[in-house]
Design a protein around this motif. Structure first.
Motif, mmCIF file in Angstrom:
data_model
loop_
_atom_site.group_PDB
_atom_site.id
_atom_site.type_symbol
_atom_site.label_atom_id
_atom_site.label_comp_id
_atom_site.label_asym_id
_atom_site.label_seq_id
_atom_site.Cartn_x
_atom_site.Cartn_y
_atom_site.Cartn_z
ATOM 1 N N LEU A 134 8.459 -8.583 -15.554
ATOM 2 C CA LEU A 134 7.481 -7.883 -14.717
ATOM 3 C C LEU A 134 7.587 -8.335 -13.264
ATOM 4 C CD1 LEU A 134 4.337 -7.814 -17.029
ATOM 5 C CD2 LEU A 134 5.533 -5.820 -16.096
ATOM 6 N N ALA A 135 7.785 -9.623 -13.049
ATOM 7 C CA ALA A 135 7.962 -10.114 -11.678
ATOM 8 C C ALA A 135 9.188 -9.481 -11.041
ATOM 9 C CB ALA A 135 8.086 -11.642 -11.675
ATOM 10 N N TYR A 136 10.259 -9.373 -11.811
ATOM 11 C CA TYR A 136 11.475 -8.728 -11.305
ATOM 12 C C TYR A 136 11.193 -7.284 -10.903
ATOM 13 C CZ TYR A 136 16.044 -6.465 -11.369
ATOM 14 O OH TYR A 136 17.143 -5.722 -11.031
ATOM 15 N N ALA A 137 10.526 -6.536 -11.764
ATOM 16 C CA ALA A 137 10.251 -5.127 -11.478
ATOM 17 C C ALA A 137 9.325 -4.978 -10.279
ATOM 18 C CB ALA A 137 9.645 -4.450 -12.706
ATOM 19 N N GLN A 138 8.353 -5.884 -10.130
ATOM 20 C CA GLN A 138 7.419 -5.757 -9.021
ATOM 21 C C GLN A 138 8.075 -6.072 -7.683
ATOM 22 O OE1 GLN A 138 3.712 -7.791 -9.805
ATOM 23 N NE2 GLN A 138 3.184 -6.417 -11.496
ATOM 24 N N VAL A 139 9.095 -6.901 -7.677
ATOM 25 C CA VAL A 139 9.859 -7.139 -6.453
ATOM 26 C C VAL A 139 10.529 -5.854 -5.978
ATOM 27 C CG1 VAL A 139 12.030 -8.172 -5.679
ATOM 28 C CG2 VAL A 139 10.231 -9.628 -6.590
ATOM 29 N N TRP A 140 10.998 -5.019 -6.914
ATOM 30 C CA TRP A 140 11.752 -3.814 -6.547
ATOM 31 C C TRP A 140 10.888 -2.553 -6.505
ATOM 32 C CZ3 TRP A 140 15.707 -4.810 -3.982
ATOM 33 C CH2 TRP A 140 16.521 -5.913 -4.287
ATOM 34 N N ARG A 141 9.572 -2.680 -6.644
ATOM 35 C CA ARG A 141 8.748 -1.472 -6.582
ATOM 36 C C ARG A 141 8.878 -0.853 -5.189
ATOM 37 N NH1 ARG A 141 3.115 -4.767 -6.989
ATOM 38 N NH2 ARG A 141 2.918 -5.372 -4.796
ATOM 39 N N SER A 142 8.942 0.472 -5.167
ATOM 40 C CA SER A 142 9.185 1.142 -3.898
ATOM 41 C C SER A 142 8.878 2.625 -4.022
ATOM 42 C CB SER A 142 10.653 0.953 -3.477
ATOM 43 O OG SER A 142 10.938 1.669 -2.295
ATOM 44 N N LYS A 143 8.518 3.227 -2.909
ATOM 45 C CA LYS A 143 8.461 4.670 -2.776
ATOM 46 C C LYS A 143 9.204 5.019 -1.493
ATOM 47 C CE LYS A 143 4.728 7.031 -3.768
ATOM 48 N NZ LYS A 143 3.326 7.537 -3.850
ATOM 49 N N ALA A 144 10.019 6.069 -1.539
ATOM 50 C CA ALA A 144 10.830 6.422 -0.373
ATOM 51 C C ALA A 144 10.841 7.929 -0.171
ATOM 52 C CB ALA A 144 12.266 5.907 -0.543
ATOM 53 N N ARG A 145 11.053 8.340 1.062
ATOM 54 C CA ARG A 145 11.136 9.762 1.391
ATOM 55 C C ARG A 145 12.507 10.310 0.989
ATOM 56 N NH1 ARG A 145 6.640 10.581 4.359
ATOM 57 N NH2 ARG A 145 5.823 8.764 5.503
ATOM 58 N N GLU A 146 12.546 11.612 0.748
ATOM 59 C CA GLU A 146 13.786 12.219 0.259
ATOM 60 C C GLU A 146 14.926 12.033 1.244
ATOM 61 O OE1 GLU A 146 15.469 16.662 -0.781
ATOM 62 O OE2 GLU A 146 13.508 16.095 -1.597
ATOM 63 N N ASP A 147 14.692 12.256 2.540
ATOM 64 C CA ASP A 147 15.768 12.101 3.519
ATOM 65 C C ASP A 147 16.284 10.666 3.547
ATOM 66 O OD1 ASP A 147 15.888 14.746 4.420
ATOM 67 O OD2 ASP A 147 14.256 14.435 5.854
ATOM 68 N N ASP A 148 15.391 9.726 3.379
ATOM 69 C CA ASP A 148 15.795 8.322 3.367
ATOM 70 C C ASP A 148 16.656 8.017 2.145
ATOM 71 O OD1 ASP A 148 15.555 5.595 4.496
ATOM 72 O OD2 ASP A 148 14.515 5.182 2.616
ATOM 73 N N LEU A 149 16.289 8.563 0.991
ATOM 74 C CA LEU A 149 17.084 8.338 -0.217
ATOM 75 C C LEU A 149 18.456 8.989 -0.110
ATOM 76 C CD1 LEU A 149 14.329 8.757 -2.942
ATOM 77 C CD2 LEU A 149 15.623 6.671 -2.454
#
Length: 683
Positions: A619-634
């Protein structure tokens, strides 16, 4: 200004480095690892995990990102001035605020970074100056009389606003890594990568770029700005056609092409190389590591066939483009109207944030020294060094237990691991900025002076022994890196904060978060490129053909998984571009997990809030990588970045980790289930 970092991107993905490592020649046991004891209060929750982020309606084997962070995803909006948000971005914001507190303190009023910050915030002075400071630099380009003079100007852009078809800087020699030689490669594009010039999914960005060039030409008084903008874009499209794809540019076997200055001139005629290197202040060299050799040859031919007026238009635009963040609002807004199409953001960052970015870029280690004194306690350094030691011991055990690696290759790998240096928090010695002049009134002059000061500092390493104590990141940076041919790894103070690291957090959380980052950087020394560099940093093949074949087989299994990950409609992860980082992510999880269990000293981890130690680790690993990004950025990320998007960094490695399946009862039929015999077994 030509960026040294762009020329060293391939190299910095290849190794690690820092201080003396423990002997690793013998087998280790739990007694060799010091258990990190929690003696204080964690900054997040009771022990370092934020349990409010979870979505317990999601089955871990179907969507582990949602299980770990679904509630956070639902309640979190991406701020209008950001391309993405998440643990890295949030901590980066905190670091910016910490630096702002330092530069605005009364005690900082007469410091160089305090004055630089104030000149950036003085909008009235910037507006009064308008584009007048820029026009002095534009006039120098317009005065160029022939291509020899233009070649000399391109060479000089290493320390000023402007661009070049080629560029480079000092870095360790691939054959003799104790000495710095010139690394030299392709350049010349204004869009992020060559695909932006051809791929239909970037049509919007191309149109915005051309409009931006036209607006820039109007602002600096270029005749026929619309036609001139078309001319510049057409020229850069030719440059893009001749440039190497980004995946090839990270292959150390392809970019390691040593030549002397004379050999380069004979290999790539079409430009006055003597004039170019005179402009850069670089005398004839016996050894240059030429990177994209065929592209450089083709770009020299393009230079020879392109008329001087087109080259001067191209150069004028790039001088203005690079200078525009430090000019009046009209120029700043015009630039943002273009760059916002690359990331999808709708608002310009507040001026104070842009000012802090400039301080970090121009005076990074100077303000970094103050940052470490204020925000990096001794206990954090001590605990972090314990974690690193345990991760290295766990990696040694994993190398010994590897069933596809032969004995000779294992011995060489263990030697490389033993020699890896590790730097935590800050450099042993900070840079001296005494020679840099900072004006209390002129932002433009300050940026120009700092650019030259820093470029000259970097170029001064050419022909000198490698100083492995130097860093390419500031202490306040939220990141870490592997030093390539220097065989070192660096963990700045900026990333050594929650949620990545907390000296008082549950060991399972620290190992699952910063422990995986440590394992990631260690394993870069043995990824698809790092394995081509030996213990001393020299580029050579120290693997047997049989070991290489087995490695490539497992890497292909892993890469085929990533090739199916679709970031946004029509944009898939490129496994060739991301292979090194993906392997490092997987190895980081495996090695950190081993180290965590070693730290327990044979005891069972406590169950906390109904979660086992293994569950808290993942869970700690997954929470480090939590993210939301815009389509153009992805779309930009999968085109230009050797790192996979965060949600694939969460699940991509875990699908190949047996312990994750056991921790969360992942079974056949779950969406992310992979049968054991089909999982990648690289490390």
């Amino acid at each position: 200004m030509t960026s040294f970092k762009s020329m060293l991107a391939a190299a910095t993905a290849l190794g690690l480095s820092l201080a003396a490592a423990p002997a690793l020649a013998q087998n280790t046991s739990a007694d060799d690892n010091e258990q990190i004891v929690v003696t204080g209060q964690a900054a997040i929750g009771d022990y370092g995990l934020d349990l409010t982020t979870r979505d317990l309606s999601a089955r871990p084997g179907d969507d582990f990102e949602r299980y770990a962070s679904g509630a956070w995803i639902d309640r979190t909006d991406i701020p209008a001035d950001r391309a993405s948000t998440g643990s890295f971005v949030d901590l980066g914001e905190r670091s910016q605020e910490q630096v702002r507190d330092l530069v605005t303190a009364q005690s900082a009023a007469q410091t160089k970074y305090g004055m630089l910050y104030r000149t950036f915030l003085d909008e009235a002075a910037v507006e009064r100056a308008g584009v007048a400071p820029l026009m002095q630099d534009i006039a120098r380009v317009r005065a160029i009389g022939d291509k020899t003079e233009f070649a000399r100007f391109m060479g000089s852009t290493y320390d000023k606003f402007g661009t070049t078809l080629f560029g480079g800087g000092p870095y360790a020699d691939t054959g003799n890594p104790e000495m710095n030689v010139l690394w030299f490669g392709q350049s010349g594009l204004g869009l992020p990568e060559r695909d932006y010039y051809f791929n239909p999914q970037f049509a919007k960005q191309r149109a915005a770029y051309q409009d931006y060039i036209e607006r820039t030409f109007r602002a600096i008084g270029v005749a026929n700005p619309a036609v001139s903008a078309q001319e510049v874009l057409a020229f850069e499209t030719y440059v893009a056609q001749l440039s190497w794809p980004i995946a090839d540019r990270r292959d150390i076997g392809k970019i390691n092409n040593p030549m002397s200055s004379a050999q380069l001139a004979a290999y790539a005629p079409g430009i006055d190389w003597n004039a170019y290197f005179q402009g850069a202040g670089i005398p004839p060299q016996d050894r240059i590591i030429v990177n994209e050799n065929t592209a450089i040859k083709a770009l020299a031919e393009l230079y020879a066939s392109t008329d001087l007026d087109t080259l001067k238009l191209w150069e004028q635009f790039h001088v203005a483009h690079q200078a525009s963040p430090y000019l009046n609002k009209r120029m700043v807004d015009s630039r943002f109207a273009f760059t916002s199409t690359l990331s999808g953001v709708s608002e310009q960052q507040p001026r104070w944030k842009r000012a802090i970015t400039n301080v970090n870029t121009s005076l990074g280690e100077l303000v970094g020294e103050a940052y470490v004194a204020e925000y990096f306690p001794a206990v954090a350094k001590t605990r972090m060094e314990e974690l690193v030691r345990n991760l290295k011991l766990a990696m040694a055990d994993r190398i010994r237990g590897n069933d596809w690696m032969g004995a000779a290759t294992k011995d060489a790998a263990l030697e490389k691991l033993e020699k890896m240096q590790v730097m935590v928090g800050n450099p042993d010695e900070f840079r001296n900025f005494d020679g840099l002049q900072v004006s209390p009134t002129s932002l433009y002059d300050n940026v120009r002076n700092a650019t030259k000061f820093n470029a000259d500092y970097a170029m001064s390493d050419l022909g000198k022994p490698v100083d492995k104590k130097k860093w390419v990141m500031n202490p306040q940076t939220v990141n870490a890196y592997n030093g390539g041919l220097e065989n070192k790894m660096v963990f700045p103070a900026g990333i050594l904060q929650p949620p990545f690291f907390d000296p008082y957090a549950d060991p399972a959380v620290n190992y699952g978060a910063i422990g995986v980052v440590i394992g990631h950087e260690i394993s870069h020394g043995f990824d698809d490129q790092g394995r081509k560099i030996d213990a001393n940093g020299a580029v050579r093949d120290w693997w047997t053909p049989q070991d290489s074949a087995r490695f490539e087989k497992e890497a292909k299994v892993f890469g085929d998984q990533y090739a199916k990950y679709e970031a946004v409609p029509g944009a898939f992860v490129n496994p060739e571009l991301t292979m090194g980082e993906n392997i490092a992510d997987l190895a980081g999880v495996l090695v950190a997990y081993d180290a965590y269990h070693k730290s327990l000293g044979g005891k069972e981890a406590p169950v906390i809030d109904g979660l086992t130690g293994d569950q808290r680790f993942f869970l700690a690993y997954a929470q480090v990588w939590r993210s939301k990004a815009r389509e153009d950025d992805l779309r930009s990320q999968v085109t230009t970045d050797p790192h996979s998007p965060e949600r694939f960094r969460t699940i991509g490695p875990l699908r190949n980790v047996d312990a994750w399946y056991a921790a969360f009862d992942v079974k056949p039929g779950d969406k992310n289930y992979i049968p054991p015999e089909q999982r990648a077994r690289i490390w």
